[in-house]
Scaffold this motif. Structure first.
Motif, PDB file in Angstrom:
ATOM      1  N   ALA A 442       0.832  -1.204   0.000  1.00 46.44           N
ATOM      2  CA  ALA A 442       0.000   0.000   0.000  1.00 46.44           C
ATOM      3  C   ALA A 442       0.869   1.258   0.000  1.00 46.44           C
ATOM      4  O   ALA A 442       0.434   2.335  -0.448  1.00 46.44           O
ATOM      5  CB  ALA A 442      -0.918   0.000   1.213  1.00 46.44           C
ATOM      6  N   ALA A 443       2.107   1.127   0.495  1.00 45.96           N
ATOM      7  CA  ALA A 443       3.029   2.266   0.485  1.00 45.96           C
ATOM      8  C   ALA A 443       3.283   2.719  -0.953  1.00 45.96           C
ATOM      9  O   ALA A 443       3.308   3.921  -1.251  1.00 45.96           O
ATOM     10  CB  ALA A 443       4.349   1.869   1.154  1.00 45.96           C
ATOM     11  N   LEU A 444       3.435   1.750  -1.857  1.00 44.29           N
ATOM     12  CA  LEU A 444       3.676   2.092  -3.264  1.00 44.29           C
ATOM     13  C   LEU A 444       2.438   2.761  -3.863  1.00 44.29           C
ATOM     14  O   LEU A 444       2.535   3.732  -4.618  1.00 44.29           O
ATOM     15  CB  LEU A 444       4.067   0.826  -4.043  1.00 44.29           C
ATOM     16  N   THR A 445       1.279   2.250  -3.489  1.00 48.38           N
ATOM     17  CA  THR A 445       0.023   2.849  -3.978  1.00 48.38           C
ATOM     18  C   THR A 445      -0.045   4.320  -3.566  1.00 48.38           C
ATOM     19  O   THR A 445      -0.394   5.194  -4.379  1.00 48.38           O
ATOM     20  CB  THR A 445      -1.191   2.077  -3.390  1.00 48.38           C
ATOM     21  N   GLN A 448       2.364   6.399  -5.633  1.00 43.47           N
ATOM     22  CA  GLN A 448       1.827   6.616  -6.988  1.00 43.47           C
ATOM     23  C   GLN A 448       0.742   7.690  -6.972  1.00 43.47           C
ATOM     24  O   GLN A 448       0.697   8.571  -7.835  1.00 43.47           O
ATOM     25  CB  GLN A 448       1.257   5.304  -7.545  1.00 43.47           C
ATOM     26  N   ARG A 449      -0.123   7.609  -5.973  1.00 44.06           N
ATOM     27  CA  ARG A 449      -1.206   8.614  -5.873  1.00 44.06           C
ATOM     28  C   ARG A 449      -0.627  10.004  -5.701  1.00 44.06           C
ATOM     29  O   ARG A 449      -1.110  10.992  -6.238  1.00 44.06           O
ATOM     30  CB  ARG A 449      -2.134   8.290  -4.686  1.00 44.06           C
ATOM     31  N   ASP A 450       0.431  10.071  -4.921  1.00 41.97           N
ATOM     32  CA  ASP A 450       1.043  11.365  -4.704  1.00 41.97           C
ATOM     33  C   ASP A 450       1.706  11.855  -5.989  1.00 41.97           C
ATOM     34  O   ASP A 450       1.652  13.041  -6.311  1.00 41.97           O
ATOM     35  CB  ASP A 450       2.078  11.264  -3.578  1.00 41.97           C
ATOM     36  N   TYR A 451       2.291  10.902  -6.744  1.00 35.48           N
ATOM     37  CA  TYR A 451       3.003  11.258  -7.978  1.00 35.48           C
ATOM     38  C   TYR A 451       2.042  11.872  -9.000  1.00 35.48           C
ATOM     39  O   TYR A 451       2.280  12.937  -9.543  1.00 35.48           O
ATOM     40  CB  TYR A 451       3.668  10.003  -8.551  1.00 35.48           C
ATOM     41  N   PHE A 452       0.934  11.163  -9.251  1.00 37.56           N
ATOM     42  CA  PHE A 452       0.083  11.666 -10.335  1.00 37.56           C
ATOM     43  C   PHE A 452      -0.998  12.640  -9.890  1.00 37.56           C
ATOM     44  O   PHE A 452      -1.576  13.333 -10.708  1.00 37.56           O
ATOM     45  CB  PHE A 452      -0.523  10.526 -11.174  1.00 37.56           C
ATOM     46  N   ALA A 454      -0.895  14.418  -6.497  1.00 39.15           N
ATOM     47  CA  ALA A 454      -0.567  15.176  -5.276  1.00 39.15           C
ATOM     48  C   ALA A 454      -1.517  14.812  -4.138  1.00 39.15           C
ATOM     49  O   ALA A 454      -2.029  15.684  -3.425  1.00 39.15           O
ATOM     50  CB  ALA A 454      -0.607  16.680  -5.563  1.00 39.15           C
ATOM     51  N   HIS A 455      -1.776  13.506  -4.006  1.00 37.38           N
ATOM     52  CA  HIS A 455      -2.750  13.063  -2.991  1.00 37.38           C
ATOM     53  C   HIS A 455      -2.135  12.950  -1.593  1.00 37.38           C
ATOM     54  O   HIS A 455      -2.827  12.583  -0.663  1.00 37.38           O
ATOM     55  CB  HIS A 455      -3.384  11.740  -3.417  1.00 37.38           C
ATOM     56  N   THR A 456      -0.832  13.204  -1.497  1.00 31.65           N
ATOM     57  CA  THR A 456      -0.097  13.216  -0.217  1.00 31.65           C
ATOM     58  C   THR A 456       0.098  11.810   0.380  1.00 31.65           C
ATOM     59  O   THR A 456      -0.541  10.845  -0.061  1.00 31.65           O
ATOM     60  CB  THR A 456      -0.753  14.126   0.854  1.00 31.65           C
ATOM     61  N   TYR A 457       0.971  11.733   1.366  1.00 28.63           N
ATOM     62  CA  TYR A 457       1.254  10.468   2.060  1.00 28.63           C
ATOM     63  C   TYR A 457       1.702  10.776   3.476  1.00 28.63           C
ATOM     64  O   TYR A 457       2.029  11.919   3.805  1.00 28.63           O
ATOM     65  CB  TYR A 457       2.349   9.673   1.319  1.00 28.63           C
ATOM     66  N   ARG A 458       1.721   9.746   4.291  1.00 27.62           N
ATOM     67  CA  ARG A 458       2.278   9.840   5.649  1.00 27.62           C
ATOM     68  C   ARG A 458       3.574   9.061   5.683  1.00 27.62           C
ATOM     69  O   ARG A 458       3.753   8.150   4.860  1.00 27.62           O
ATOM     70  CB  ARG A 458       1.299   9.247   6.673  1.00 27.62           C
ATOM     71  N   PRO A 463       5.546  12.287  12.260  1.00 33.69           N
ATOM     72  CA  PRO A 463       4.130  12.597  12.018  1.00 33.69           C
ATOM     73  C   PRO A 463       3.965  13.613  10.880  1.00 33.69           C
ATOM     74  O   PRO A 463       4.949  14.192  10.422  1.00 33.69           O
ATOM     75  CB  PRO A 463       3.672  13.205  13.350  1.00 33.69           C
ATOM     76  N   GLY A 464       2.728  13.777  10.476  1.00 31.37           N
ATOM     77  CA  GLY A 464       2.437  14.790   9.457  1.00 31.37           C
ATOM     78  C   GLY A 464       2.056  14.183   8.127  1.00 31.37           C
ATOM     79  O   GLY A 464       2.106  12.964   7.932  1.00 31.37           O
ATOM     80  N   VAL A 465       1.633  15.062   7.217  1.00 32.40           N
ATOM     81  CA  VAL A 465       1.215  14.660   5.872  1.00 32.40           C
ATOM     82  C   VAL A 465       2.152  15.363   4.894  1.00 32.40           C
ATOM     83  O   VAL A 465       2.471  16.549   5.091  1.00 32.40           O
ATOM     84  CB  VAL A 465      -0.264  15.077   5.645  1.00 32.40           C
ATOM     85  N   TYR A 466       2.588  14.644   3.856  1.00 27.52           N
ATOM     86  CA  TYR A 466       3.616  15.185   2.954  1.00 27.52           C
ATOM     87  C   TYR A 466       3.230  15.023   1.491  1.00 27.52           C
ATOM     88  O   TYR A 466       2.440  14.157   1.129  1.00 27.52           O
ATOM     89  CB  TYR A 466       4.958  14.454   3.194  1.00 27.52           C
ATOM     90  N   HIS A 467       3.888  15.863   0.680  1.00 28.30           N
ATOM     91  CA  HIS A 467       3.785  15.711  -0.781  1.00 28.30           C
ATOM     92  C   HIS A 467       5.195  15.894  -1.343  1.00 28.30           C
ATOM     93  O   HIS A 467       5.949  16.760  -0.878  1.00 28.30           O
ATOM     94  CB  HIS A 467       2.841  16.781  -1.355  1.00 28.30           C
ATOM     95  N   THR A 468       5.550  15.058  -2.308  1.00 25.46           N
ATOM     96  CA  THR A 468       6.839  15.205  -2.967  1.00 25.46           C
ATOM     97  C   THR A 468       6.626  15.920  -4.301  1.00 25.46           C
ATOM     98  O   THR A 468       5.672  15.598  -5.035  1.00 25.46           O
ATOM     99  CB  THR A 468       7.478  13.805  -3.181  1.00 25.46           C
ATOM    100  N   ARG A 469       7.503  16.865  -4.608  1.00 32.99           N
ATOM    101  CA  ARG A 469       7.409  17.577  -5.897  1.00 32.99           C
ATOM    102  C   ARG A 469       8.031  16.697  -6.972  1.00 32.99           C
ATOM    103  O   ARG A 469       9.201  16.843  -7.331  1.00 32.99           O
ATOM    104  CB  ARG A 469       8.170  18.891  -5.810  1.00 32.99           C
ATOM    105  N   TRP A 470       7.231  15.772  -7.482  1.00 27.13           N
ATOM    106  CA  TRP A 470       7.733  14.780  -8.449  1.00 27.13           C
ATOM    107  C   TRP A 470       8.136  15.419  -9.776  1.00 27.13           C
ATOM    108  O   TRP A 470       9.009  14.917 -10.468  1.00 27.13           O
ATOM    109  CB  TRP A 470       6.654  13.708  -8.704  1.00 27.13           C
ATOM    110  N   ASP A 471       7.500  16.526 -10.106  1.00 26.03           N
ATOM    111  CA  ASP A 471       7.739  17.124 -11.415  1.00 26.03           C
ATOM    112  C   ASP A 471       8.920  18.096 -11.407  1.00 26.03           C
ATOM    113  O   ASP A 471       9.300  18.617 -12.443  1.00 26.03           O
ATOM    114  CB  ASP A 471       6.473  17.829 -11.918  1.00 26.03           C
ATOM    115  N   SER A 472       9.477  18.381 -10.236  1.00 25.33           N
ATOM    116  CA  SER A 472      10.621  19.308 -10.249  1.00 25.33           C
ATOM    117  C   SER A 472      11.798  18.696  -9.499  1.00 25.33           C
ATOM    118  O   SER A 472      12.381  17.715  -9.947  1.00 25.33           O
ATOM    119  CB  SER A 472      10.200  20.656  -9.671  1.00 25.33           C
ATOM    120  N   ASP A 473      12.125  19.229  -8.336  1.00 28.64           N
ATOM    121  CA  ASP A 473      13.351  18.773  -7.661  1.00 28.64           C
ATOM    122  C   ASP A 473      13.126  17.592  -6.725  1.00 28.64           C
ATOM    123  O   ASP A 473      14.022  17.165  -6.031  1.00 28.64           O
ATOM    124  CB  ASP A 473      13.948  19.935  -6.873  1.00 28.64           C
ATOM    125  N   ARG A 474      11.888  17.061  -6.685  1.00 27.53           N
ATOM    126  CA  ARG A 474      11.542  15.909  -5.842  1.00 27.53           C
ATOM    127  C   ARG A 474      11.795  16.204  -4.366  1.00 27.53           C
ATOM    128  O   ARG A 474      12.058  15.300  -3.563  1.00 27.53           O
ATOM    129  CB  ARG A 474      12.289  14.635  -6.270  1.00 27.53           C
TER     130      ARG A 474
END
Ligand code: 6PG
Length: 480
Positions: A442-445, A448-452, A454-458, A463-474
């Motif tokens: 489910a971690a990979l899922t 992927q959701r965050d990648y396409f 920006a659905h965020t992940y933990r 703690p906290g909720v994060y998003h990775t900037r996949w389209d720029s500097d990651r």
């Protein structure tokens, strides 16, 4: 006309008719009504020796015939027909009267009807009734939901007509307010689908792997019925497999078209489970197995696809394999019940029903289609720990499934290798493995959701909720 019938039944198809007879046999004067009056007359005259029937020809006559507070059991088709009957009776009944819907209603309809009737001061009890024709007559399992007051008005009657559990108690209990009873009945039917599918897969596998004739397989089910698999469904399976077609002399099972039908309660169970976010994969596979069996074109198109031919085992290996199938069947059955019970638990929380799961197991112990000895142990588990998070958290069941898991795996592997479909066995085993897997993909899922999107992940490490900037500097951005 008799003016003080104890109770009324409207809708005299097989279930209504037999329930009315059951009531009459227990000394109740039963006012009976059916849209087609001939059916009412047939029951009143044909079964007059069984007790007191008060035939009526209209809702008005029904209301006039009943003692107060009036108790009316509606045994018509679920859906519009039930709404029509309720609409007809609502203006005729008085505050304090009670309507019991004994059909297979959707629990959401029961909630709506209960709320609407409450406005008029009329009590509404949604009572799931299981046991088929025979059960309705000789003692069904009854799953009522509604107000405590409504239940109290019906309890003595329901206790009289219900099946008796091995402990000597009636197979009926107040399961909660509004739709709780019909919800439990719906899940009962979902489990019924799963149990039937698992049994069917066990039969199919044994037949293809041993080459035994159905009559010989009937003996295996008979034997299993003497052990921990003891249940109504295993018992009738043995009867069916032992039966020969009178016309052809062939095993009866071989002359029946292999397309399974359904009236919809299994489908409701799965639809509702999806809404609640509860995994009922065993029940879902059973529903899908029925629909796939009916897709003639799909099956015709698939019939030319390549696959292995099952290998036939010698006598000793066959005996060993049959033992393994028993283990697989038992373990899968426990999973199916655990999933259904989880669904009831989730609904009970969502709707604040406070359903007593020990009571559910007790009510399912007699009269209903899924009655089975192992429900005694389910009842004991939830009596000891009403907050048990899962049936699989019970040490006894966990230990049994742990012992069964190797043969269970062997059975599923052999089926897969030989190309014998076992959707419910495999789904149950997959559920078991999913629960015991410490780290799921489910971690990979999530990534992927965050990648396409920006659905965020933990993260695991903070703690906290994060998003990775996949389209720029990651780079990782904290969101909260
Ligand atoms: C029962 C049965 C009963 C009926 C099912 C059959 O508890 O007595 O569950 O309700 O036999 O509705 O359902 P399908 O027609 O969908 O198999």
């Amino acid at each position: 006309m008799h003016t003080s019938a104890h109770i009324g039944v409207t809708g005299l198809a097989v279930m209504g008719r037999n329930l009315a007879r059951n009531l009459a046999r227990h000394g109740y004067a039963v006012a009976i009504h059916n849209r087609t009056p001939q059916r009412t007359r047939d029951l009143a005259t044909g079964c007059a020796n069984e007790g007191t029937f008060v035939p009526v020809e209209s809702a008005k006559e029904m209301v006039a015939a009943l003692e107060r507070p009036r108790r009316l059991i509606v045994m018509v088709q679920a859906g519009q027909a039930t709404d029509d009957v309720i609409a007809e009776y609502t203006p005729l009944l008085e505050a304090g009267d009670v309507i019991v819907d004994g059909g297979n209603a959707h629990f959401a309809d029961t909630r709506r009807r209960e709320a609407a009737l409450r406005q008029a001061g009329i009590h509404f009890l949604g009572a799931g009734i299981s046991g088929g024709e025979e059960g309705a007559l000789n003692g069904p399992s009854i799953m009522p939901g509604g107000s405590s007051h409504a239940y109290d008005l019906l309890a003595p009657v329901l206790n009289d007509i219900a099946a008796t559990t091995p402990e000597g108690t009636p197979a009926v209990a107040h399961l909660g307010p509004d739709g709780a009873g019909h919800f439990v009945k719906m899940v009962h039917n979902g489990i019924e689908y799963a149990d039937m599918q698992l049994i069917a897969e066990a039969y199919h596998l044994i037949r293809h792997t041993t080459g035994y004739e159905p009559q010989r397989i009937a003996e295996i089910f008979r034997e299993w019925n003497r052990g921990r698999l003891n249940s109504y469904l295993v018992e009738i399976t043995a009867e069916v497999l032992a039966h020969r077609d009178a016309d052809t002399g062939l095993p009866f099972i071989d002359v029946i078209a292999d397309t399974a039908e359904q009236k919809g309660t299994g489908r409701w169970t799965v639809q509702t489970a999806l809404d609640l976010g509860v995994p009922v994969s065993g029940i879902a596979e059973a529903v899908f197995a029925r629909s796939t069996s009916g897709h003639a074109t799909l099956r015709a198109a698939g019939s030319a696809l390549p696959g292995p031919a099952p290998t036939i085992l010698g006598e000793d290996d066959a005996a060993r394999f049959i033992g393994q199938v028993e283990q697989a069947l038992y373990a899968s059955k426990v999973i199916a019940y655990a999933q259904g019970i989880h669904q009831i638990q989730a609904a009970s929380r969502t709707y604040a029903w406070n359903v007593d799961l020990a009571a559910v197991a007790a009510v399912w112990r007699a009269g209903c289609i899924i009655r089975a000895s192992f429900l005694d142990r389910v009842r004991e588990s939830y009596t000891a720990r009403p907050d048990l998070p899962s049936l699989l958290a019970d040490p006894g069941f966990a230990c049994e499934i742990g012992t069964a898991q190797l043969p269970w795996r062997l059975v599923v592997s052999r089926a897969t290798r030989d190309g014998v479909p076992v959707p419910a066995f495999a789904a149950a085993l997959t559920h078991y493995d999913t629960l015991r897997t410490p780290r799921l993909p489910a971690a990979l899922t999530q990534a992927q959701r965050d990648y396409f999107g920006a659905h965020t992940y933990r993260r695991n490490d903070r703690p906290g909720v994060y998003h990775t900037r996949w389209d720029s500097d990651r780079s990782e951005q904290p969101i909260t």
